[in-house]
Design an enzyme around this catalytic site. Structure first.
Site, PDB file in Angstrom:
ATOM      1  N   SER A 161      15.057   6.308  16.762  1.00 21.94           N
ATOM      2  CA  SER A 161      14.591   6.848  15.466  1.00 21.94           C
ATOM      3  C   SER A 161      15.933   6.877  14.583  1.00 21.94           C
ATOM      4  CB  SER A 161      14.225   8.355  15.458  1.00 21.94           C
ATOM      5  OG  SER A 161      13.355   8.988  14.251  1.00 21.94           O
TER       6      SER A 161
ATOM      7  N   ASP B 167       3.809   3.628  18.327  1.00 23.26           N
ATOM      8  CA  ASP B 167       4.447   4.486  17.592  1.00 23.26           C
ATOM      9  C   ASP B 167       4.058   4.001  16.098  1.00 23.26           C
ATOM     10  OD1 ASP B 167       6.150   5.973  16.120  1.00 23.26           O
ATOM     11  OD2 ASP B 167       8.058   4.522  16.356  1.00 23.26           O
TER      12      ASP B 167
ATOM     13  N   HIS C  57       6.467   7.373  19.762  1.00 25.87           N
ATOM     14  CA  HIS C  57       7.905   7.499  19.028  1.00 25.87           C
ATOM     15  C   HIS C  57       8.837   7.911  20.192  1.00 25.87           C
ATOM     16  CE1 HIS C  57      10.300   7.392  15.645  1.00 25.87           C
ATOM     17  NE2 HIS C  57      10.849   8.579  15.718  1.00 25.87           N
TER      18      HIS C  57
END
Length: 430
Positions: A183, A335, A392
């Protein structure tokens, strides 16, 4: 914030207890009985504590380190066994999330208890979690003003902490270091890799950090390009209609406009509007944050780095691949935030003499235990992996497959060695 984990209050409460046990293990501070009895001794890290980044003020980065469970399967001795360093996203989210929810040796299950993790990333490698930047998790910022505001300052602190960690054990000095994370760490990772190489140029070989490579999972790396991909990605997945796509594209255009004018704070706000709209339209991609005593994600750190969020670090990735440092970019297939389309959009714009060869390289099928796990594309030092049926948080969604992926990339085997398929015996694989 770029990333906050889907933790519920009870799970977060147990997380606090577990972290308290780790702190007790590292600092010998008094610990309530209920916390001390809730954490199995065999799940404790072999080293944990603080790495001081500013001796004058006492600002420090908190760390936990787990040695490799099977270190001699990929190296003749421990001094050759790679060490993976994990950096969480946010900005300002604790790496204890990954430790206890994603890829650590013990994770919290649905029954709110600890269990061994079959997909732990310390199967063959040492695994070091850092709460970064200072002020995140249990890391200490002597004052809010000392929290980094940009990636250069983030990297300076990380470099000091990594050097301090290496000095803790003689064997660490020769072990290859791989920087990993997900991330918003898609910015931290290139920054520390870039900083390490720059510092290494000025040091004798014996004092250099032995950087083996960097791996970015579902990363935010080139925000201006990535923010412009959400509408077309969601539309092509059948999650929104043309009217919704047009609305998202208007919001995306606004965010890009703020980037081009250098209005970084408004650019960050505009990107948040894009992600909120995407969430409302699809009912997906919601990553809620809950906070009790221990802050899983620090708002103070997030605010400190607000003007940094939309700034690109693509040039740092380019620098790494040009220096032949191994770079892995991987994304969960599902994601919607920083997924496959988002990453490939900026990769195509890389200024690197090998980019055309990379884009034309054959995409290999990747299998684990005879089952389709994803796809791998590689040219020289740059690798790209798509992990099937993951979002994610790839290590949470595909624990064993993510473990195999990182092992194969480090060891250059299977699809990462140019083979079309691979069948891995999950127990004791080498």
């Amino acid at each position: 914030m770029e990333y906050s984990p889907p933790l519920f209050p009870k799970l977060l409460f147990l997380l606090i207890i577990i972290i308290a046990a780790v702190l007790h293990h590292s600092t010998a501070r008094p610990l309530p009985l209920f916390a001390a009895t809730s954490y199995p001794k065999q799940a404790l890290p072999i080293k944990s504590g603080y790495l001081t980044v500013n001796p004058t003020t006492g600002s420090s980065i908190f760390y936990t380190f787990y040695e490799a469970q099977n270190p001699h399967k990929n190296a003749s001795k421990i001094s050759q066994t790679p060490i993976l360093i994990w950096l969480q996203g946010g900005p300002g989210c604790s790496s204890m999330i990954a430790n206890l929810y994603e890829l650590g040796p013990w994770i919290v299950n649905q029954n709110l208890s600890l269990e061994p993790n079959s997909g732990s990333w310390n199967n063959l490698f040492g695994l070091l979690f850092l709460d970064n930047p200072i002020g995140t998790g249990f890391s200490i910022a002597a004052s809010p003003q000392e929290i980094p505001r940009n990636q250069n300052d983030v990297a300076k602190h990380l470099y000091i902490a990594i050097k301090e960690f290496i000095a803790l054990d003689e064997s660490f000095k020769t072990r290859p270091i791989y920087i990993t994370g997900e991330s918003y760490a898609g910015k931290y990772i290139p920054a520390i890799g870039y900083h390490i190489l720059t510092e290494n140029q000025c040091l004798p070989r014996g004092k250099r950090v032995n950087l083996g490579g960097v791996a970015i999972g579902n990363g935010l790396t080139d925000p201006e390009i990535q923010v412009a991909t959400h509408g077309v990605n969601a539309y092509n997945l059948g999650l929104i209609n043309e009217k919704q796509k047009a609305l998202l594209e208007e919001l995306q255009f606004e965010a890009v406009g703020f980037v081009k004018s250098g209005n970084w704070s408004e650019a960050t706000n505009a990107r948040t509007n894009v992600l909120n709209a995407l969430t409302n339209m699809t009912g997906l991609a919601t990553l809620g944050s809950e906070s009790l005593v221990f802050e899983v994600c620090s708002d103070v750190v997030g605010d400190a780095l607000k003007d940094d969020v939309m700034k690109s670090v693509r040039y740092m990735v380019e620098f790494l691949v040009k220096k032949s440092v191994k770079v892995l970019l991987y994304q969960g297939q599902c994601d919607l935030r920083d997924g496959v389309v988002s990453t490939l959009a900026w990769v195509k714009k890389m200024e690197w003499e090998g980019i055309e060869r990379f884009l034309k390289a054959e995409r290999k099928v990747w299998r684990v235990d005879g089952k389709l796990a994803g796809y791998v594309q590689r040219w020289e030092s740059l690798s790209h992996a798509v992990v099937m049926n993951a979002g994610h948080l790839v290590p949470t969604d595909q624990g064993v497959n993510s473990q195999v992926m990182i092992q194969d990339w480090v060891l250059e085997r299977g699809s990462f060695a140019g083979e079309e398929t691979q069948d891995i015996q999950l127990k004791g694989s080498v």
